[in-house]
Design a protein around this motif. Sequence first.
Motif, PDB file in Angstrom:
ATOM      1  N   ASP A 111       0.858  -1.188   0.000  1.00  0.00           N
ATOM      2  CA  ASP A 111       0.000   0.000   0.000  1.00  0.00           C
ATOM      3  C   ASP A 111       0.890   1.233   0.000  1.00  0.00           C
ATOM      4  N   ARG A 131      -4.211   0.986  -2.485  1.00  0.00           N
ATOM      5  CA  ARG A 131      -3.960  -0.371  -1.994  1.00  0.00           C
ATOM      6  C   ARG A 131      -3.435  -1.273  -3.117  1.00  0.00           C
ATOM      7  N   PHE A 132      -2.554  -2.168  -2.736  1.00  0.00           N
ATOM      8  CA  PHE A 132      -2.025  -3.200  -3.624  1.00  0.00           C
ATOM      9  C   PHE A 132      -1.288  -2.638  -4.837  1.00  0.00           C
ATOM     10  N   HIS A 191       2.323  -6.121   1.590  1.00  0.00           N
ATOM     11  CA  HIS A 191       1.509  -7.335   1.629  1.00  0.00           C
ATOM     12  C   HIS A 191       2.363  -8.583   1.395  1.00  0.00           C
ATOM     13  N   LEU A 201      -6.802 -12.103  -3.525  1.00  0.00           N
ATOM     14  CA  LEU A 201      -6.257 -11.158  -2.557  1.00  0.00           C
ATOM     15  C   LEU A 201      -6.140  -9.765  -3.168  1.00  0.00           C
ATOM     16  N   ASP A 204      -9.863  -8.471  -4.938  1.00  0.00           N
ATOM     17  CA  ASP A 204     -10.826  -8.178  -3.872  1.00  0.00           C
ATOM     18  C   ASP A 204     -10.327  -7.037  -2.990  1.00  0.00           C
ATOM     19  N   GLY A 205      -9.017  -6.989  -2.759  1.00  0.00           N
ATOM     20  CA  GLY A 205      -8.456  -5.923  -1.939  1.00  0.00           C
ATOM     21  C   GLY A 205      -8.622  -4.562  -2.582  1.00  0.00           C
ATOM     22  N   THR A 208     -12.440  -3.661  -2.626  1.00  0.00           N
ATOM     23  CA  THR A 208     -12.935  -3.313  -1.292  1.00  0.00           C
ATOM     24  C   THR A 208     -12.450  -1.934  -0.866  1.00  0.00           C
ATOM     25  N   ALA A 209     -11.195  -1.639  -1.154  1.00  0.00           N
ATOM     26  CA  ALA A 209     -10.613  -0.357  -0.744  1.00  0.00           C
ATOM     27  C   ALA A 209     -11.073   0.805  -1.617  1.00  0.00           C
TER      28      ALA A 209
END
Length: 233
Positions: A111, A131-132, A191, A201, A204-205, A208-209
Amino acid sequence: MSAELDALRAPTGFLDHESPAVRAFVDKALAKAGLTDAPAGPEGDIAKAVALYYAVRDGIPYEVYGADLSHRGLSASGVLEHGLGFCVHKSILYAAAVRAVGVPSRLYYGDVRNHLASPRLRELVGGDVFRFHSLAVVHLDGRWVKATPVFNKMLCKLYGITPLDFDGRSDSLYHPFDSDGRRHMEFLHVHGEFDDVPYDLVVDGIKTAHPRLFASAHTTTSGSLVAEATSAV
Protein backbone atom coordinates in the motif's frame (compact mmCIF):
# COMPACT_ATOMS: atom_id res chain seq x y z
CA MET A 1 17.80 -23.09 -4.16
CA SER A 2 18.23 -24.15 -7.78
CA ALA A 3 14.89 -25.94 -7.80
CA GLU A 4 13.21 -22.91 -6.23
CA LEU A 5 14.64 -20.60 -8.88
CA ASP A 6 13.66 -23.01 -11.65
CA ALA A 7 10.07 -22.84 -10.41
CA LEU A 8 10.21 -19.05 -10.63
CA ARG A 9 11.12 -19.27 -14.32
CA ALA A 10 8.10 -21.41 -15.17
CA PRO A 11 4.98 -20.10 -16.93
CA THR A 12 1.67 -19.89 -15.07
CA GLY A 13 -1.85 -19.03 -16.10
CA PHE A 14 -1.11 -15.37 -15.36
CA LEU A 15 2.61 -15.29 -16.20
CA ASP A 16 1.95 -17.02 -19.53
CA HIS A 17 5.28 -16.33 -21.17
CA GLU A 18 4.94 -19.26 -23.57
CA SER A 19 2.01 -17.53 -25.28
CA PRO A 20 2.68 -16.17 -28.79
CA ALA A 21 1.89 -12.61 -27.70
CA VAL A 22 4.42 -12.56 -24.87
CA ARG A 23 7.06 -14.32 -26.96
CA ALA A 24 6.61 -11.76 -29.73
CA PHE A 25 6.84 -8.89 -27.24
CA VAL A 26 10.05 -10.28 -25.75
CA ASP A 27 11.62 -11.02 -29.14
CA LYS A 28 10.86 -7.50 -30.38
CA ALA A 29 12.31 -5.87 -27.25
CA LEU A 30 15.51 -7.91 -27.38
CA ALA A 31 15.94 -7.31 -31.10
CA LYS A 32 15.51 -3.56 -30.61
CA ALA A 33 18.21 -3.64 -27.92
CA GLY A 34 20.52 -5.77 -30.05
CA LEU A 35 20.33 -8.66 -27.58
CA THR A 36 18.84 -11.42 -29.71
CA ASP A 37 22.12 -13.35 -29.53
CA ALA A 38 23.27 -12.12 -26.12
CA PRO A 39 25.52 -14.66 -24.38
CA ALA A 40 24.24 -16.66 -21.44
CA GLY A 41 25.31 -15.69 -17.95
CA PRO A 42 24.78 -12.90 -15.42
CA GLU A 43 25.74 -10.02 -17.72
CA GLY A 44 23.46 -11.25 -20.49
CA ASP A 45 20.60 -11.76 -18.03
CA ILE A 46 21.01 -8.25 -16.67
CA ALA A 47 21.09 -6.72 -20.14
CA LYS A 48 17.92 -8.58 -21.14
CA ALA A 49 16.12 -7.71 -17.90
CA VAL A 50 16.96 -4.03 -18.38
CA ALA A 51 15.82 -4.03 -22.01
CA LEU A 52 12.54 -5.69 -21.06
CA TYR A 53 12.06 -3.19 -18.23
CA TYR A 54 12.07 -0.27 -20.64
CA ALA A 55 9.94 -2.16 -23.15
CA VAL A 56 7.24 -2.58 -20.49
CA ARG A 57 7.69 0.86 -18.91
CA ASP A 58 7.42 2.84 -22.13
CA GLY A 59 5.73 0.37 -24.47
CA ILE A 60 2.57 -0.15 -22.42
CA PRO A 61 0.80 3.08 -21.41
CA TYR A 62 0.13 3.41 -17.69
CA GLU A 63 -3.62 3.89 -17.27
CA VAL A 64 -5.83 3.39 -14.23
CA TYR A 65 -9.02 4.01 -16.19
CA GLY A 66 -10.63 1.37 -18.40
CA ALA A 67 -8.39 -1.32 -16.94
CA ASP A 68 -9.37 -5.00 -17.08
CA LEU A 69 -9.00 -6.91 -13.80
CA SER A 70 -10.58 -10.16 -14.95
CA HIS A 71 -8.49 -13.35 -14.89
CA ARG A 72 -7.81 -12.86 -18.60
CA GLY A 73 -7.07 -9.17 -18.15
CA LEU A 74 -4.45 -9.95 -15.51
CA SER A 75 -2.56 -12.45 -17.63
CA ALA A 76 0.56 -11.18 -19.38
CA SER A 77 -0.92 -11.94 -22.79
CA GLY A 78 -4.15 -10.25 -21.75
CA VAL A 79 -2.27 -7.10 -20.80
CA LEU A 80 -0.68 -7.04 -24.25
CA GLU A 81 -4.05 -7.65 -25.86
CA HIS A 82 -5.67 -4.75 -23.96
CA GLY A 83 -2.62 -2.55 -24.57
CA LEU A 84 -2.68 -0.63 -21.30
CA GLY A 85 -2.89 -1.06 -17.56
CA PHE A 86 -1.70 0.20 -14.21
CA CYS A 87 0.99 -1.10 -11.86
CA VAL A 88 -0.64 -4.50 -11.31
CA HIS A 89 -0.87 -5.19 -15.06
CA LYS A 90 2.55 -3.89 -16.01
CA SER A 91 4.34 -5.76 -13.22
CA ILE A 92 2.68 -9.00 -14.33
CA LEU A 93 3.82 -8.45 -17.90
CA TYR A 94 7.37 -7.70 -16.78
CA ALA A 95 7.53 -10.70 -14.45
CA ALA A 96 6.40 -12.94 -17.32
CA ALA A 97 8.76 -11.34 -19.84
CA VAL A 98 11.89 -11.89 -17.74
CA ARG A 99 10.86 -15.49 -17.04
CA ALA A 100 10.72 -15.94 -20.81
CA VAL A 101 14.47 -15.30 -20.96
CA GLY A 102 15.25 -17.49 -17.95
CA VAL A 103 15.30 -14.85 -15.21
CA PRO A 104 13.39 -15.86 -12.03
CA SER A 105 10.75 -13.39 -10.92
CA ARG A 106 8.16 -12.77 -8.25
CA LEU A 107 5.45 -10.15 -7.68
CA TYR A 108 5.45 -7.63 -4.84
CA TYR A 109 2.39 -5.84 -3.43
CA GLY A 110 2.15 -2.96 -0.97
CA ASP A 111 0.00 0.00 0.00
CA VAL A 112 1.33 3.45 -0.91
CA ARG A 113 0.45 7.08 -0.36
CA ASN A 114 0.51 8.99 -3.63
CA HIS A 115 0.57 12.75 -3.16
CA LEU A 116 0.31 13.62 -6.86
CA ALA A 117 -2.94 11.91 -7.87
CA SER A 118 -5.31 14.01 -9.98
CA PRO A 119 -8.35 15.43 -8.16
CA ARG A 120 -10.71 13.07 -9.99
CA LEU A 121 -8.62 9.99 -9.28
CA ARG A 122 -8.21 11.01 -5.65
CA GLU A 123 -11.99 11.30 -5.37
CA LEU A 124 -12.59 7.88 -6.96
CA VAL A 125 -9.92 6.22 -4.84
CA GLY A 126 -11.16 7.88 -1.67
CA GLY A 127 -8.01 9.76 -0.75
CA ASP A 128 -4.32 9.43 -1.47
CA VAL A 129 -3.71 5.86 -0.23
CA PHE A 130 -3.65 3.27 -3.01
CA ARG A 131 -3.96 -0.37 -1.99
CA PHE A 132 -2.03 -3.20 -3.62
CA HIS A 133 0.47 -1.18 -5.59
CA SER A 134 2.57 -3.70 -7.48
CA LEU A 135 6.10 -4.14 -8.78
CA ALA A 136 8.31 -7.09 -9.72
CA VAL A 137 11.26 -8.69 -7.98
CA VAL A 138 13.86 -10.34 -10.23
CA HIS A 139 16.84 -12.57 -9.51
CA LEU A 140 19.96 -11.25 -11.23
CA ASP A 141 23.61 -12.11 -10.63
CA GLY A 142 22.84 -14.02 -7.46
CA ARG A 143 20.56 -11.50 -5.74
CA TRP A 144 16.99 -10.25 -5.76
CA VAL A 145 16.34 -6.69 -6.97
CA LYS A 146 13.07 -4.76 -7.20
CA ALA A 147 11.93 -3.34 -10.52
CA THR A 148 9.00 -0.97 -11.12
CA PRO A 149 8.37 -0.62 -14.88
CA VAL A 150 5.16 1.31 -14.32
CA PHE A 151 4.95 5.03 -15.17
CA ASN A 152 5.92 5.51 -18.81
CA LYS A 153 8.17 8.41 -19.75
CA MET A 154 5.45 10.53 -21.39
CA LEU A 155 3.13 10.33 -18.38
CA CYS A 156 6.00 11.15 -16.04
CA LYS A 157 6.71 14.29 -18.04
CA LEU A 158 3.06 15.38 -17.87
CA TYR A 159 2.90 14.86 -14.10
CA GLY A 160 6.35 16.30 -13.37
CA ILE A 161 7.74 12.99 -12.12
CA THR A 162 11.26 11.75 -12.81
CA PRO A 163 11.01 8.43 -14.72
CA LEU A 164 12.35 5.45 -12.83
CA ASP A 165 15.39 3.85 -14.39
CA PHE A 166 16.66 0.32 -13.80
CA ASP A 167 20.21 -0.99 -14.14
CA GLY A 168 19.56 -4.59 -13.10
CA ARG A 169 21.82 -4.25 -10.06
CA SER A 170 19.98 -1.98 -7.63
CA ASP A 171 16.34 -1.56 -6.66
CA SER A 172 14.10 0.58 -8.86
CA LEU A 173 11.38 1.96 -6.59
CA TYR A 174 9.19 5.02 -6.72
CA HIS A 175 11.19 8.12 -5.96
CA PRO A 176 9.90 9.74 -2.76
CA PHE A 177 9.96 13.17 -4.45
CA ASP A 178 9.00 14.43 -7.90
CA SER A 179 11.25 16.36 -10.28
CA ASP A 180 10.49 19.63 -8.44
CA GLY A 181 11.37 18.20 -5.04
CA ARG A 182 7.77 17.65 -3.94
CA ARG A 183 6.82 14.43 -2.18
CA HIS A 184 5.49 11.89 -4.66
CA MET A 185 4.99 8.45 -3.15
CA GLU A 186 5.73 6.59 0.07
CA PHE A 187 5.24 2.95 0.98
CA LEU A 188 2.95 2.35 3.95
CA HIS A 189 2.40 -1.39 4.17
CA VAL A 190 3.85 -4.48 2.49
CA HIS A 191 1.51 -7.34 1.63
CA GLY A 192 4.40 -9.55 0.54
CA GLU A 193 6.09 -11.21 -2.42
CA PHE A 194 4.33 -13.93 -4.39
CA ASP A 195 5.40 -16.60 -6.88
CA ASP A 196 2.27 -15.97 -8.95
CA VAL A 197 -0.62 -13.50 -8.99
CA PRO A 198 -2.67 -13.90 -5.77
CA TYR A 199 -5.76 -12.99 -7.74
CA ASP A 200 -8.46 -12.95 -5.08
CA LEU A 201 -6.26 -11.16 -2.56
CA VAL A 202 -5.31 -8.40 -4.99
CA VAL A 203 -8.55 -7.87 -6.90
CA ASP A 204 -10.83 -8.18 -3.87
CA GLY A 205 -8.46 -5.92 -1.94
CA ILE A 206 -8.53 -3.20 -4.60
CA LYS A 207 -12.32 -3.44 -5.03
CA THR A 208 -12.93 -3.31 -1.29
CA ALA A 209 -10.61 -0.36 -0.74
CA HIS A 210 -11.60 1.60 -3.87
CA PRO A 211 -15.17 0.61 -4.86
CA ARG A 212 -15.91 3.89 -6.66
CA LEU A 213 -13.05 3.22 -9.06
CA PHE A 214 -14.98 0.36 -10.69
CA ALA A 215 -17.59 0.67 -13.45
CA SER A 216 -18.32 -3.07 -13.38
CA ALA A 217 -17.17 -6.18 -11.56
CA HIS A 218 -13.79 -6.33 -13.29
CA THR A 219 -13.39 -3.04 -15.17
CA THR A 220 -12.39 0.35 -13.83
CA THR A 221 -14.30 3.45 -14.81
CA SER A 222 -13.49 5.28 -18.04
CA GLY A 223 -11.18 8.25 -18.22
CA SER A 224 -7.65 9.29 -19.14
CA LEU A 225 -4.71 10.17 -16.93
CA VAL A 226 -3.13 12.00 -19.85
CA ALA A 227 -6.25 14.13 -20.34
CA GLU A 228 -6.45 14.88 -16.60
CA ALA A 229 -2.82 15.96 -16.53
CA THR A 230 -3.25 18.13 -19.62
CA SER A 231 -6.38 19.83 -18.32
CA ALA A 232 -4.62 20.67 -15.06
CA VAL A 233 -1.88 22.61 -16.84
